[in-house]
Design a protein around this motif. Structure first.
Motif, PDB file in Angstrom:
ATOM      1  N   GLU A 109       0.821  -1.229   0.000  1.00  0.00           N
ATOM      2  CA  GLU A 109       0.000   0.000   0.000  1.00  0.00           C
ATOM      3  C   GLU A 109       0.842   1.260   0.000  1.00  0.00           C
ATOM      4  OE1 GLU A 109      -1.256  -1.751   3.496  1.00  0.00           O
ATOM      5  OE2 GLU A 109      -3.383  -1.368   3.074  1.00  0.00           O
ATOM      6  N   GLY A 110       2.154   1.117   0.125  1.00  0.00           N
ATOM      7  CA  GLY A 110       3.030   2.290   0.217  1.00  0.00           C
ATOM      8  C   GLY A 110       2.680   3.100   1.459  1.00  0.00           C
ATOM      9  N   ARG A 111       2.466   2.385   2.583  1.00  0.00           N
ATOM     10  CA  ARG A 111       1.941   3.093   3.759  1.00  0.00           C
ATOM     11  C   ARG A 111       2.816   2.933   4.992  1.00  0.00           C
ATOM     12  NH1 ARG A 111      -4.003   2.521   4.088  1.00  0.00           N
ATOM     13  NH2 ARG A 111      -3.531   3.539   2.135  1.00  0.00           N
ATOM     14  N   PHE A 112       3.085   4.042   5.633  1.00  0.00           N
ATOM     15  CA  PHE A 112       3.777   4.037   6.923  1.00  0.00           C
ATOM     16  C   PHE A 112       2.726   4.106   8.022  1.00  0.00           C
ATOM     17  CE2 PHE A 112       6.762   6.124   4.029  1.00  0.00           C
ATOM     18  CZ  PHE A 112       7.926   5.414   4.267  1.00  0.00           C
ATOM     19  N   ILE A 113       2.896   3.258   9.034  1.00  0.00           N
ATOM     20  CA  ILE A 113       2.011   3.335  10.205  1.00  0.00           C
ATOM     21  C   ILE A 113       2.885   3.563  11.431  1.00  0.00           C
ATOM     22  CG2 ILE A 113       0.380   2.081  11.657  1.00  0.00           C
ATOM     23  CD1 ILE A 113      -0.959   2.375   9.069  1.00  0.00           C
ATOM     24  N   LEU A 114       2.586   4.627  12.143  1.00  0.00           N
ATOM     25  CA  LEU A 114       3.299   4.940  13.392  1.00  0.00           C
ATOM     26  C   LEU A 114       2.309   4.717  14.529  1.00  0.00           C
ATOM     27  CD1 LEU A 114       4.886   6.466  11.149  1.00  0.00           C
ATOM     28  CD2 LEU A 114       5.241   8.307  12.763  1.00  0.00           C
ATOM     29  N   THR A 115       2.684   3.883  15.483  1.00  0.00           N
ATOM     30  CA  THR A 115       1.742   3.683  16.592  1.00  0.00           C
ATOM     31  C   THR A 115       2.373   4.087  17.918  1.00  0.00           C
ATOM     32  OG1 THR A 115       2.438   1.386  16.610  1.00  0.00           O
ATOM     33  CG2 THR A 115       0.277   1.815  15.735  1.00  0.00           C
ATOM     34  N   THR A 116       1.545   4.633  18.774  1.00  0.00           N
ATOM     35  CA  THR A 116       1.918   4.829  20.173  1.00  0.00           C
ATOM     36  C   THR A 116       0.956   3.975  20.981  1.00  0.00           C
ATOM     37  OG1 THR A 116       0.416   6.632  20.667  1.00  0.00           O
ATOM     38  CG2 THR A 116       2.536   7.236  19.669  1.00  0.00           C
ATOM     39  N   LYS A 117       1.055   4.038  22.294  1.00  0.00           N
ATOM     40  CA  LYS A 117       0.201   3.193  23.140  1.00  0.00           C
ATOM     41  C   LYS A 117      -1.281   3.294  22.721  1.00  0.00           C
ATOM     42  CE  LYS A 117      -0.283   4.102  27.468  1.00  0.00           C
ATOM     43  NZ  LYS A 117      -0.057   4.475  28.808  1.00  0.00           N
ATOM     44  N   ASP A 118      -1.762   4.507  22.514  1.00  0.00           N
ATOM     45  CA  ASP A 118      -3.198   4.678  22.231  1.00  0.00           C
ATOM     46  C   ASP A 118      -3.497   5.359  20.897  1.00  0.00           C
ATOM     47  OD1 ASP A 118      -3.776   3.783  24.911  1.00  0.00           O
ATOM     48  OD2 ASP A 118      -3.148   5.760  25.602  1.00  0.00           O
ATOM     49  N   ILE A 146       0.731   7.509   6.946  1.00  0.00           N
ATOM     50  CA  ILE A 146       1.200   8.309   5.805  1.00  0.00           C
ATOM     51  C   ILE A 146       1.188   7.386   4.585  1.00  0.00           C
ATOM     52  CG2 ILE A 146       3.155   9.601   4.833  1.00  0.00           C
ATOM     53  CD1 ILE A 146       4.294   9.655   7.785  1.00  0.00           C
ATOM     54  N   THR A 147       0.694   7.880   3.458  1.00  0.00           N
ATOM     55  CA  THR A 147       0.712   7.057   2.247  1.00  0.00           C
ATOM     56  C   THR A 147       1.577   7.723   1.185  1.00  0.00           C
ATOM     57  OG1 THR A 147      -1.547   6.398   2.734  1.00  0.00           O
ATOM     58  CG2 THR A 147      -0.756   5.951   0.501  1.00  0.00           C
ATOM     59  N   VAL A 148       2.368   6.905   0.491  1.00  0.00           N
ATOM     60  CA  VAL A 148       3.148   7.437  -0.634  1.00  0.00           C
ATOM     61  C   VAL A 148       2.298   7.200  -1.874  1.00  0.00           C
ATOM     62  CG1 VAL A 148       5.334   7.368  -1.869  1.00  0.00           C
ATOM     63  CG2 VAL A 148       5.256   6.744   0.547  1.00  0.00           C
ATOM     64  N   LEU A 149       1.706   8.256  -2.414  1.00  0.00           N
ATOM     65  CA  LEU A 149       0.791   8.141  -3.542  1.00  0.00           C
ATOM     66  C   LEU A 149       1.569   8.268  -4.848  1.00  0.00           C
ATOM     67  CD1 LEU A 149      -2.324   7.981  -4.103  1.00  0.00           C
ATOM     68  CD2 LEU A 149      -2.247  10.462  -4.347  1.00  0.00           C
ATOM     69  N   HIS A 150       1.234   7.407  -5.781  1.00  0.00           N
ATOM     70  CA  HIS A 150       1.907   7.386  -7.093  1.00  0.00           C
ATOM     71  C   HIS A 150       3.428   7.287  -6.933  1.00  0.00           C
ATOM     72  CE1 HIS A 150      -1.981   8.368  -8.553  1.00  0.00           C
ATOM     73  NE2 HIS A 150      -1.938   9.659  -8.282  1.00  0.00           N
ATOM     74  N   GLY A 151       3.848   6.694  -5.856  1.00  0.00           N
ATOM     75  CA  GLY A 151       5.288   6.541  -5.607  1.00  0.00           C
ATOM     76  C   GLY A 151       6.002   7.858  -5.418  1.00  0.00           C
ATOM     77  N   ARG A 152       5.254   8.927  -5.168  1.00  0.00           N
ATOM     78  CA  ARG A 152       5.859  10.256  -5.242  1.00  0.00           C
ATOM     79  C   ARG A 152       5.375  11.242  -4.166  1.00  0.00           C
ATOM     80  NH1 ARG A 152       5.338  13.734 -10.815  1.00  0.00           N
ATOM     81  NH2 ARG A 152       6.091  15.694  -9.949  1.00  0.00           N
TER      82      ARG A 152
END
Ligand code: DGJ
Length: 719
Positions: free
Chosen positions: A9-18, A23-29
């Motif tokens: 999905e080209g997606r970063f997921i940052l998690t904290t406790k709650d 963030i998504t990288v759209l069109h690779g750009r």
């Protein structure tokens, strides 16, 4: 792992406790902001249609993407996003259009260390995502840093810009935090004020267009604090979705909230453009200060709690929360400039008898400093006031049985001073312009390394070898006619920013040179009450307004964004009114306690009461320094105030109730201690009364007295 990247999905997921941030990288750009808030299953990219009339798009993607409509992680100026931008760079062609494309990422334990600036420390679980982007025309590289503080639910952000072109580029706007939120059904909370009325709470609904919260004063300022929050309409003390923001910087800043044509909200936190610009030569880099954000579904107390934990653990100097803070007796409101050795030794004697830990000699000890018109900058003790110098005076103070603290204002100079006469070129000034005065003083050019080096030497000469336990570092005016004789024309618009770097350099010097000396910062009270300066001190003087009725709301609002451990609160002169002395004490123990009154003229009765107060304070001061803080009744549109501190295992609670001016008698209030242990029995160490945790949870009933100066404290301990 708090940071994950899903390639499909080209997606970063940052998690904290709650919380979760995506963030998504759209069109690779394009770096598209996707979600921030309560943890939930993988968030989807929303926002259709992607292109609306008058929104620019690229032929290649057609209506699949317009920077004007999409949510952005770092919106840049001039390439189709017409909302306020996070970054604007003038390239070698002379235009300021910038468009960054995604190039890759790194994630690692720990964090990127920001040169020359304060930044949050790391813990064992701290992780950082570093995203690299490039602009093919300006040949600039951009790195975005996201550092995740898992337990505290905090994510910090900073950016680094590197000029890879062969010429000079100019950063014209720099906002390390850019957050786009869906909708605009939020209230904005900001803290506005002035000298002696800092950090007034203001909560207003968002409206279309831009609201700016900023300082162009060279200090984070009394007028608008860099802390702000967005909350949903139903948010109260314990319920509601709240986003909190802050900036780890002590100078001019520019936070803004913009509601756009799509009725979405953009939050920006950073240096802005009015007071900031920075030129980068080939291969040079610029690192922005760090911005901080948190989210809590648990109302204002939840948001504040996240910030309190984060600041206590990662911002204030290591060791600042250990042990007991000294209860000081400060000379300012008692003596102003009228001090000398004999008087202060007498102060020290009485201070020791009353149980205070430290005497703090405020302004007036150096040069020809008999009023605020002269002497500032001449850091040698006044020989008429201290005939045998500071060393022997300090020994006499200590012999009375108290520690010793001293006041300084390193960044400033009076025109009537030896320093100014010798080095007028060391002041901030612009050729051909008269320098404006404020409190009869001028501002030293802290952007000039020679000035900073001079100050290091001056303070080493006067303080080295002396047993100084505490330094109060003051700053009593803001910056005007900001220009520096040290830099050429092309660097003049960096001076405001570089001034702060110079202040930080001197702060670091003090901490390294005098490691055992505790530092309290101050700027005419709380005019530099920010996360930047907090890295270099244990506490900050909250306000020059020590009138308890005014203090209650100042302290409440300060606690929204900052912990009680940094909030220095003094009991000032109650005259002969012992009820007022009691009231002043109960208000002051909302933070770190001190006194500021003439101990030589205080009555025996007053001294006896103060001695009891100090003794009592020391039975619960650790709770104030390290406990969790919860507001029960906010003194906003209310004639009452109530809050409590509770420790981690819920075995100790300090509950406070304060009636404000004209509170009125006979009102029944329930003070709910929602975090009390419902299975436990507690005893109030102050009254000796017992109650169950369930009773505390359901609420202690009080009936307002309505008389002037009424407040009450309970110190519950599990039995
Ligand atoms: C302003 C501070 O806030 C006061 O506490 C005091 O230190 C004065 N300056 C001294 O000039």
């Amino acid at each position: 792992m708090a940071i994950k990247f899903s390639k499909n999905e080209g997606r970063f997921i940052l998690t904290t406790k709650d919380t979760l941030y995506a963030i998504t990288v759209l069109h690779g750009r394009y770096l598209v902001h996707t979600y921030y808030g309560k943890k939930r299953p993988a968030p989807e990219l929303k926002f259709e249609p992607c292109v609306v009339s008058f929104s620019p798009y690229k032929a290649e993607y057609g209506n699949q993407y317009s920077p004007d409509v999409f949510f952005s992680e770092c919106s840049t100026y001039g390439a189709g996003d017409f909302r306020p931008s996070a970054l604007r760079i003038k390239n070698t062609e002379g235009n300021s259009v910038t468009e960054f494309a995604y190039k890759g990422y790194k994630k690692y334990k720990g964090r990127h260390e920001i040169p020359g600036l304060p930044f949050a420390r790391v813990g064992e679980d701290t992780e950082t995502l570093e995203i690299k982007l490039e602009d093919s025309v300006s040949k600039c590289e951009l790195k975005l840093f996201y550092t995740v503080y898992y337990e505290e639910n905090v994510i910090t952000r900073s950016m680094q810009i590197t000029n890879n072109s062969k010429g000079e580029v100019k950063i014209e706007k720099c906002m390390p935090l850019c957050l786009d939120l869906e909708g605009y059904d939020y209230d904005l909370i900001k803290l506005w004020g002035g000298h002696c009325y800092e950090r007034n709470f203001e909560r207003t609904p968002l409206c279309h267009g831009t609201q700016v919260i900023s300082s162009s004063r060279g200090a984070s300022s009394h007028q608008f604090n860099p802390f702000m929050a967005l909350c949903d309409k139903k948010t109260g003390n314990d319920k509601g979705d709240v986003y909190g923001f802050n900036f780890v910087f002590s100078g001019s800043f520019e936070n803004s909230v913009h509601v756009d044509q799509m009725e979405n909200t953009r939050v920006l936190v950073g240096l802005g453009s009015e007071c900031f610009a920075y030129t980068l030569g080939p291969k040079e880099s610029f690192d922005s200060p760090e911005a901080v954000m948190t989210y809590s579904p648990d109302g204002l107390n939840g948001m504040s709690g996240n910030f309190h934990k984060f600041i206590n653990k990662y911002i204030v100097p290591e060791g600042a929360l250990e042990g007991h803070r000294p209860v000081v007796l400060n000379t300012w409101e008692a003596c102003y400039f009228n001090i000398d050795e004999e008087k202060l030794v007498a102060f020290a004697k009485e201070a020791a008898k009353t149980g205070f830990d430290m005497l703090v000699m405020d302004d007036g000890w150096f040069g020809k400093r008999n009023n605020d018109k002269a002497g500032l900058g001449d850091w040698t003790p006044n020989p008429e006031k201290f005939k045998n110098g500071l060393g022997s005076f300090i020994k006499r103070v200590k012999a009375e049985g108290v520690q010793f603290g001293i006041w300084i204002e390193p960044e400033m100079v009076n025109p009537d001073s030896d320093l100014f006469r010798a080095h007028p070129e060391w002041c901030l000034r612009c050729p051909g312009r008269e320098m404006s005065l404020s409190r009869d003083q001028l501002v030293l050019d802290m952007s000039n390394p020679r000035v900073v080096e001079y100050l290091k030497k001056a303070f080493t000469d006067v303080f080295e070898g002396l047993e100084i336990d505490y330094i109060k570092w003051d700053m009593n005016r803001h910056l005007s006619e900001v220009g520096s004789a040290h830099y050429g024309k092309e660097k003049q618009d960096e001076v405001m920013y570089r001034y702060v770097l110079g202040v930080y350099e001197l702060c670091r010097f003090f901490r390294e040179k005098f490691p055992k000396t505790m530092i309290e910062h101050c700027s005419g009270g709380g005019g530099r009450y920010d996360l930047g300066i907090m890295q270099y001190c244990s506490q900050i003087w909250t306000s020059d307004n020590t009138y308890p009725y005014s203090r209650t709301p100042i302290q409440y609002s300060s606690l929204l964004g900052y912990p009680a451990s940094v909030m220095s609160c003094h009991v000032s002169n109650p005259g002969t009114n012992m009820k007022s002395l009691d009231y002043r004490f109960k208000v002051a123990v909302g933070g770190v306690l001190g006194y500021e009154l003439n101990i030589l003229t205080a009555t025996e009765e007053a001294k006896k009461i103060m001695a009891e107060q100090v003794k009592l304070y020391k039975t619960f001061d650790r709770l104030i320094l390290t406990g969790e803080h919860y507001t029960v009744i906010a003194p906003v549109d209310s004639r009452f105030e109530s809050h409590y501190f509770i420790n981690e295992d819920r075995s100790e609670i300090l509950l406070s109730y304060v009636e404000r001016k004209n509170a009125g008698a006979g009102k029944i209030l329930k003070l709910r201690v929602r975090n009390a242990d419902k299975t436990a029995v507690y005893e109030d160490r102050i009254s000796g009364e017992k109650c169950t945790g369930k009773e505390l949870f359901d609420g202690i009933e009080v009936i307002s007295e309505g008389e002037a100066d009424y407040a009450r404290l309970w110190h519950f301990v599990k039995i």
